[in-house]
Scaffold this active site. Structure first.
Site, mmCIF file in Angstrom:
data_model
loop_
_atom_site.group_PDB
_atom_site.id
_atom_site.type_symbol
_atom_site.label_atom_id
_atom_site.label_comp_id
_atom_site.label_asym_id
_atom_site.label_seq_id
_atom_site.Cartn_x
_atom_site.Cartn_y
_atom_site.Cartn_z
ATOM 1 N N THR A 1 0.836 -1.195 0.000
ATOM 2 C CA THR A 1 0.000 0.000 0.000
ATOM 3 C C THR A 1 0.873 1.248 0.000
ATOM 4 O OG1 THR A 1 -1.914 1.021 1.086
ATOM 5 C CG2 THR A 1 -0.261 0.008 2.532
ATOM 6 N N LYS B 1 3.594 1.317 -4.064
ATOM 7 C CA LYS B 1 3.057 0.519 -5.171
ATOM 8 C C LYS B 1 3.903 0.617 -6.441
ATOM 9 C CE LYS B 1 -1.656 0.625 -3.380
ATOM 10 N NZ LYS B 1 -3.066 0.969 -3.639
ATOM 11 N N ASP C 1 -1.294 -8.422 -16.798
ATOM 12 C CA ASP C 1 -1.605 -7.448 -17.844
ATOM 13 C C ASP C 1 -2.104 -6.131 -17.251
ATOM 14 O OD1 ASP C 1 -0.892 -9.301 -19.738
ATOM 15 O OD2 ASP C 1 -2.948 -9.898 -20.227
ATOM 16 N N ASN D 1 -0.120 -3.883 -6.160
ATOM 17 C CA ASN D 1 -0.533 -3.946 -4.754
ATOM 18 C C ASN D 1 -0.554 -5.375 -4.215
ATOM 19 O OD1 ASN D 1 -2.914 -4.984 -5.941
ATOM 20 N ND2 ASN D 1 -4.191 -4.081 -4.344
ATOM 21 N N ASP E 1 -6.687 -3.421 -7.092
ATOM 22 C CA ASP E 1 -7.449 -2.256 -6.624
ATOM 23 C C ASP E 1 -8.606 -1.904 -7.553
ATOM 24 O OD1 ASP E 1 -6.054 -1.774 -4.264
ATOM 25 O OD2 ASP E 1 -4.596 -0.463 -5.232
ATOM 26 N N GLY F 1 -6.058 13.367 -7.396
ATOM 27 C CA GLY F 1 -4.816 12.664 -7.132
ATOM 28 C C GLY F 1 -4.354 11.914 -8.366
ATOM 29 N N GLY G 1 -1.371 9.649 -7.961
ATOM 30 C CA GLY G 1 -0.356 8.726 -7.475
ATOM 31 C C GLY G 1 -0.758 7.280 -7.692
ATOM 32 N N ALA H 1 -2.580 5.191 -6.013
ATOM 33 C CA ALA H 1 -3.991 4.835 -5.838
ATOM 34 C C ALA H 1 -4.796 5.162 -7.086
ATOM 35 C CB ALA H 1 -4.563 5.555 -4.622
ATOM 36 N N GLN I 1 -10.583 -6.031 -2.964
ATOM 37 C CA GLN I 1 -9.252 -6.227 -3.533
ATOM 38 C C GLN I 1 -8.495 -7.292 -2.760
ATOM 39 O OE1 GLN I 1 -6.043 -5.426 -2.236
ATOM 40 N NE2 GLN I 1 -6.839 -4.716 -0.266
#
Length: 280
Positions: free
Chosen positions: A65, A69, A81, A90, A106, A131, A133, A135, A251
């Site tokens: 996390t 990542k 893939d 993750n 995720d 965001g 990044g 995530a 997830q």
């Protein structure tokens, strides 16, 4: 499957808040899998060393996390893939001859939580993702695959938003907007908070004008980390407001199936953790 392959962990920094150990222990109880699962605090500068030590000590799989990542992706000998598209990992699966195969669960977790648990139709929605990044990278492709009409990326550092848009490579559907210009650019009917502000104890200042009527607002975080964004969304007011607890559970189920070949019941675990968070 050997006993060593039943040793798992989640790596992150910070990590003490993580519910992943509880989730995987519940899954193990359901399915009869014997495993240990711990949380390992790993700053970026020591992650590679700690991951190698984990593997040498019998680690058979790991979750990763914030903020690791991208680094996890770089440590993989092979990637799925979807992980290759997103550039972030993750879930780490131990390869028989050594090394790791990287996955990203995720995006699948988010889509399942939204469409199956919360009964939201996300097709043809215009999405604003806050965001750019790890995530955001992890869910952007899944949202597009699930049929959203457009994806607008806003990040305080515009170059990161540009980099994610370039990676996706769908200029007809994917757009970048400057964070400070959001108030004057109209409204979106699906807003996702993919920033790390809540985890870091910071707040994000957002205009209510970006929330369209009947909007869906979703924070990829959960618990205290999601409190600020969820409060803003309810005040806006958005029609539907959710945190990322369901995504976390879904997830995790994807990762559990990768490691053990068995799909656990997510609803029982989600209900237990939701009750605990709501009571906190």
């Amino acid at each position: 499957m050997s006993e060593t392959s039943h040793r798992h962990a989640v790596f992150g920094h910070p990590i003490s808040h993580s519910l992943s150990p509880v989730i995987h222990r519940r899954f193990a109880q359901q399915t009869g899998v014997s495993l240990s699962y711990t949380a390992i605090d790993a700053p970026a500068e020591t992650f590679a060393e700690q991951l190698a030590a984990f593997r040498e000590q019998g680690g058979g799989g790991a979750n990763v996390t914030l903020p690791l990542k991208t680094l996890a992706f770089e440590r993989c000998a092979q990637v799925s893939d979807y992980a290759a598209r997103s550039g972030v990992v993750n879930t780490l699966e131990a390869l028989p001859g050594g090394g790791w195969r990287g996955h990203n669960t995720d995006g699948a977790g988010l889509v399942v939580d939204l469409t199956e648990r919360h009964q939201q139709d996300i097709r043809e929605r215009d999405v604003l993702i806050l965001g750019a990044g790890g995530a955001a990278q992890g869910v952007a492709f899944a949202l597009l695959d699930a049929g959203v009409r457009s994806l607008t990326i806003a990040n305080r550092h515009a170059e990161r938003a540009d980099a994610l848009a370039d990676r996706i490579g769908q200029p007809g559907r994917v757009h970048v907007r400057y964070w400070n210009d959001l108030a004057s650019l109209g409204a979106w009917d699906f807003i996702i908070n993919a920033t790390s502000a809540g985890v870091q104890g910071a707040s994000i200042d957002l205009p209510f004008a970006i929330v369209a009527p009947r909007a869906l607002c979703y924070d990829l975080s959960y618990g205290r980390a999601a409190t600020g964004f969820l409060a803003w969304a309810r005040t806006a007011p958005a029609a539907h407001v959710f945190d990322g607890l369901g995504m976390l559970v879904e997830q995790a189920a994807e990762a559990f199936e990768i490691w053990h070949g068995r799909r656990p019941d997510t609803e029982a675990v989600y209900a237990e953790l939701r009750q605990q968070l709501d009571a906190a």
